[in-house]
Write a protein that holds these residues in place. Structure first.
Motif, PDB file in Angstrom:
ATOM      1  N   ALA A 260      30.247  67.648  64.514  1.00  0.00           N
ATOM      2  CA  ALA A 260      29.873  68.705  63.107  1.00  0.00           C
ATOM      3  C   ALA A 260      28.229  69.029  63.364  1.00  0.00           C
ATOM      4  CB  ALA A 260      30.422  68.766  62.076  1.00  0.00           C
ATOM      5  N   VAL A 261      27.916  70.467  63.615  1.00  0.00           N
ATOM      6  CA  VAL A 261      26.622  70.734  63.268  1.00  0.00           C
ATOM      7  C   VAL A 261      26.034  70.331  61.554  1.00  0.00           C
ATOM      8  CG1 VAL A 261      24.359  72.220  62.864  1.00  0.00           C
ATOM      9  CG2 VAL A 261      26.405  72.127  64.852  1.00  0.00           C
ATOM     10  N   GLU A 262      25.463  69.151  60.575  1.00  0.00           N
ATOM     11  CA  GLU A 262      24.846  69.482  59.209  1.00  0.00           C
ATOM     12  C   GLU A 262      25.199  70.863  59.197  1.00  0.00           C
ATOM     13  OE1 GLU A 262      24.340  64.064  59.988  1.00  0.00           O
ATOM     14  OE2 GLU A 262      22.671  66.029  59.534  1.00  0.00           O
ATOM     15  N   ASP A 263      24.817  71.179  57.330  1.00  0.00           N
ATOM     16  CA  ASP A 263      24.349  71.846  57.101  1.00  0.00           C
ATOM     17  C   ASP A 263      23.844  71.428  55.292  1.00  0.00           C
ATOM     18  OD1 ASP A 263      24.233  74.459  55.650  1.00  0.00           O
ATOM     19  OD2 ASP A 263      26.518  74.536  55.112  1.00  0.00           O
ATOM     20  N   PRO A 264      23.230  71.853  55.795  1.00  0.00           N
ATOM     21  CA  PRO A 264      21.539  71.535  54.769  1.00  0.00           C
ATOM     22  C   PRO A 264      21.474  72.145  54.207  1.00  0.00           C
ATOM     23  CG  PRO A 264      19.774  71.598  56.604  1.00  0.00           C
ATOM     24  CD  PRO A 264      21.982  72.091  57.210  1.00  0.00           C
ATOM     25  N   SER A 265      22.297  73.741  53.829  1.00  0.00           N
ATOM     26  CA  SER A 265      21.383  74.941  53.181  1.00  0.00           C
ATOM     27  C   SER A 265      21.475  75.199  51.421  1.00  0.00           C
ATOM     28  CB  SER A 265      22.183  75.894  53.496  1.00  0.00           C
ATOM     29  OG  SER A 265      23.801  75.523  53.287  1.00  0.00           O
TER      30      SER A 265
ATOM     31  N   LEU B 222      20.417  71.839  49.850  1.00  0.00           N
ATOM     32  CA  LEU B 222      19.546  70.956  50.541  1.00  0.00           C
ATOM     33  C   LEU B 222      17.882  72.539  50.053  1.00  0.00           C
ATOM     34  CD1 LEU B 222      17.578  68.708  49.460  1.00  0.00           C
ATOM     35  CD2 LEU B 222      17.684  67.815  51.837  1.00  0.00           C
ATOM     36  N   VAL B 223      17.814  72.905  50.554  1.00  0.00           N
ATOM     37  CA  VAL B 223      17.982  73.870  51.845  1.00  0.00           C
ATOM     38  C   VAL B 223      16.720  75.155  50.044  1.00  0.00           C
ATOM     39  CG1 VAL B 223      17.034  75.932  52.761  1.00  0.00           C
ATOM     40  CG2 VAL B 223      17.189  73.311  54.548  1.00  0.00           C
ATOM     41  N   GLU B 224      17.526  75.677  49.364  1.00  0.00           N
ATOM     42  CA  GLU B 224      18.255  76.303  48.660  1.00  0.00           C
ATOM     43  C   GLU B 224      17.310  75.372  47.666  1.00  0.00           C
ATOM     44  OE1 GLU B 224      18.397  79.317  49.256  1.00  0.00           O
ATOM     45  OE2 GLU B 224      19.176  79.590  51.199  1.00  0.00           O
ATOM     46  N   HIS B 225      18.299  74.620  47.637  1.00  0.00           N
ATOM     47  CA  HIS B 225      17.528  74.330  46.141  1.00  0.00           C
ATOM     48  C   HIS B 225      15.866  73.819  45.992  1.00  0.00           C
ATOM     49  CE1 HIS B 225      16.903  70.643  43.196  1.00  0.00           C
ATOM     50  NE2 HIS B 225      16.708  70.657  43.927  1.00  0.00           N
ATOM     51  N   LEU B 226      15.657  74.189  47.341  1.00  0.00           N
ATOM     52  CA  LEU B 226      13.748  72.942  47.481  1.00  0.00           C
ATOM     53  C   LEU B 226      13.250  74.688  47.321  1.00  0.00           C
ATOM     54  CD1 LEU B 226      13.878  70.072  50.080  1.00  0.00           C
ATOM     55  CD2 LEU B 226      13.500  69.316  47.826  1.00  0.00           C
ATOM     56  N   LEU B 227      14.020  75.168  47.909  1.00  0.00           N
ATOM     57  CA  LEU B 227      12.659  76.433  48.118  1.00  0.00           C
ATOM     58  C   LEU B 227      13.062  77.274  46.221  1.00  0.00           C
ATOM     59  CD1 LEU B 227      14.768  78.368  51.387  1.00  0.00           C
ATOM     60  CD2 LEU B 227      12.244  77.682  50.486  1.00  0.00           C
ATOM     61  N   GLY B 228      14.344  77.374  45.995  1.00  0.00           N
ATOM     62  CA  GLY B 228      13.842  77.689  44.317  1.00  0.00           C
ATOM     63  C   GLY B 228      12.960  76.358  43.088  1.00  0.00           C
ATOM     64  N   ALA B 229      12.990  75.413  44.055  1.00  0.00           N
ATOM     65  CA  ALA B 229      12.354  74.215  42.766  1.00  0.00           C
ATOM     66  C   ALA B 229      10.662  74.694  43.442  1.00  0.00           C
ATOM     67  CB  ALA B 229      12.887  73.240  43.063  1.00  0.00           C
TER      68      ALA B 229
ATOM     69  N   HIS C 266      19.891  79.903  61.096  1.00  0.00           N
ATOM     70  CA  HIS C 266      20.369  79.582  61.939  1.00  0.00           C
ATOM     71  C   HIS C 266      21.942  79.310  61.455  1.00  0.00           C
ATOM     72  CE1 HIS C 266      21.442  78.078  65.871  1.00  0.00           C
ATOM     73  NE2 HIS C 266      21.872  77.563  65.413  1.00  0.00           N
ATOM     74  N   GLY C 267      22.950  79.846  62.364  1.00  0.00           N
ATOM     75  CA  GLY C 267      24.380  79.883  61.435  1.00  0.00           C
ATOM     76  C   GLY C 267      24.979  80.531  60.101  1.00  0.00           C
ATOM     77  N   GLY C 268      24.035  81.602  59.922  1.00  0.00           N
ATOM     78  CA  GLY C 268      24.286  82.406  58.902  1.00  0.00           C
ATOM     79  C   GLY C 268      23.922  81.838  57.531  1.00  0.00           C
ATOM     80  N   VAL C 269      22.877  80.362  58.242  1.00  0.00           N
ATOM     81  CA  VAL C 269      22.453  79.382  56.956  1.00  0.00           C
ATOM     82  C   VAL C 269      21.269  78.842  56.412  1.00  0.00           C
ATOM     83  CG1 VAL C 269      24.774  79.266  55.668  1.00  0.00           C
ATOM     84  CG2 VAL C 269      23.370  77.389  56.990  1.00  0.00           C
ATOM     85  N   ARG C 270      20.583  78.896  55.648  1.00  0.00           N
ATOM     86  CA  ARG C 270      19.186  78.434  55.755  1.00  0.00           C
ATOM     87  C   ARG C 270      18.561  76.934  55.998  1.00  0.00           C
ATOM     88  NH1 ARG C 270      15.249  81.634  55.942  1.00  0.00           N
ATOM     89  NH2 ARG C 270      16.061  82.792  54.592  1.00  0.00           N
TER      90      ARG C 270
ATOM     91  N   PHE D 189      16.071  73.761  57.854  1.00  0.00           N
ATOM     92  CA  PHE D 189      14.948  73.845  57.424  1.00  0.00           C
ATOM     93  C   PHE D 189      14.855  74.226  59.641  1.00  0.00           C
ATOM     94  CE2 PHE D 189      16.358  70.225  55.425  1.00  0.00           C
ATOM     95  CZ  PHE D 189      15.159  70.192  54.308  1.00  0.00           C
ATOM     96  N   ALA D 190      13.373  74.532  59.714  1.00  0.00           N
ATOM     97  CA  ALA D 190      13.115  74.964  61.189  1.00  0.00           C
ATOM     98  C   ALA D 190      12.965  73.731  61.902  1.00  0.00           C
ATOM     99  CB  ALA D 190      11.810  75.951  60.583  1.00  0.00           C
ATOM    100  N   GLY D 191      12.309  73.087  61.785  1.00  0.00           N
ATOM    101  CA  GLY D 191      11.503  72.079  62.557  1.00  0.00           C
ATOM    102  C   GLY D 191      12.916  71.011  62.891  1.00  0.00           C
ATOM    103  N   LEU D 192      14.151  70.967  62.379  1.00  0.00           N
ATOM    104  CA  LEU D 192      15.610  69.971  62.433  1.00  0.00           C
ATOM    105  C   LEU D 192      16.537  70.204  62.491  1.00  0.00           C
ATOM    106  CD1 LEU D 192      14.092  67.341  59.060  1.00  0.00           C
ATOM    107  CD2 LEU D 192      13.421  67.412  62.162  1.00  0.00           C
ATOM    108  N   ALA D 193      17.123  69.697  62.748  1.00  0.00           N
ATOM    109  CA  ALA D 193      18.428  69.960  62.832  1.00  0.00           C
ATOM    110  C   ALA D 193      19.363  68.799  62.985  1.00  0.00           C
ATOM    111  CB  ALA D 193      19.485  71.312  63.796  1.00  0.00           C
ATOM    112  N   ALA D 194      20.729  68.307  62.847  1.00  0.00           N
ATOM    113  CA  ALA D 194      21.190  67.199  63.368  1.00  0.00           C
ATOM    114  C   ALA D 194      22.647  67.058  63.165  1.00  0.00           C
ATOM    115  CB  ALA D 194      21.299  66.271  62.326  1.00  0.00           C
ATOM    116  N   VAL D 195      23.404  66.668  64.106  1.00  0.00           N
ATOM    117  CA  VAL D 195      25.010  66.787  63.562  1.00  0.00           C
ATOM    118  C   VAL D 195      25.517  65.825  63.886  1.00  0.00           C
ATOM    119  CG1 VAL D 195      24.942  68.069  66.087  1.00  0.00           C
ATOM    120  CG2 VAL D 195      24.729  65.463  66.868  1.00  0.00           C
TER     121      VAL D 195
END
Length: 149
Positions: free
Chosen positions: A28-33, A35-42, A53-57, A59-65
């Protein structure tokens, strides 16, 4: 005591490579959205450090499975088991990998190779060592070597 770990792979496009390896391994591709939305809002993460990517926000430089059966953190999407993290680096891959994955199929080697080629992998070499085994050396879409057996 066993330690938690992840394999980190440097690459040019972490999201495309995570998509490839998730499909290749059945992960599964991890979905950090969350956390990303929380950090953007803060105000703790600049918009420029994210990508859609994949319909969600994400991290630009990181992706994990992660393995789909392993536990993960609901908020951050981070796996707590078998995972591979792809991180963006500016340079192209140079030379042979010093570490690689071996992908083992449940059936015929040729069917596995064909499936992986359909996902964007490239067949490099067929190896037949008789009773010691048969496998194929392949490259993922960014040229990282791996073996299919």
């Amino acid at each position: 005591m066993a330690l938690h770990w992840k394999l980190v792979i440097d690459c040019r496009d972490p999201h495309a490579l995570a998509d490839f390896w998730a499909e290749a391994l059945g992960y599964a591709v991890e979905d950090p959205s969350g956390l990303v939305e929380h950090l953007l809002g803060a105000g703790q993460l600049p918009e420029a450090a994210t990508v859609r990517h994949g319909g969600v926000r994400r991290f630009a430089g990181l992706a994990a499975v992660r393995h789909p059966d392993d536990p993960f953190d609901d908020f951050s999407g981070t796996g707590r088991g078998r995972r591979i993290l792809f991180q963006a680096v500016p340079e192209e891959k140079r030379g042979k990998n010093r570490l690689h994955l071996d992908v083992h199929g449940d059936g015929e080697l040729e069917a596995l190779v064909t499936r992986l080629e359909g996902l964007g992998a490239e067949l490099v070499e067929r190896v037949d060592q008789g009773p010691a085994g048969r496998w194929c050396v392949m490259r993922d879409p960014e040229g990282n070597e791996f073996c299919a057996a």
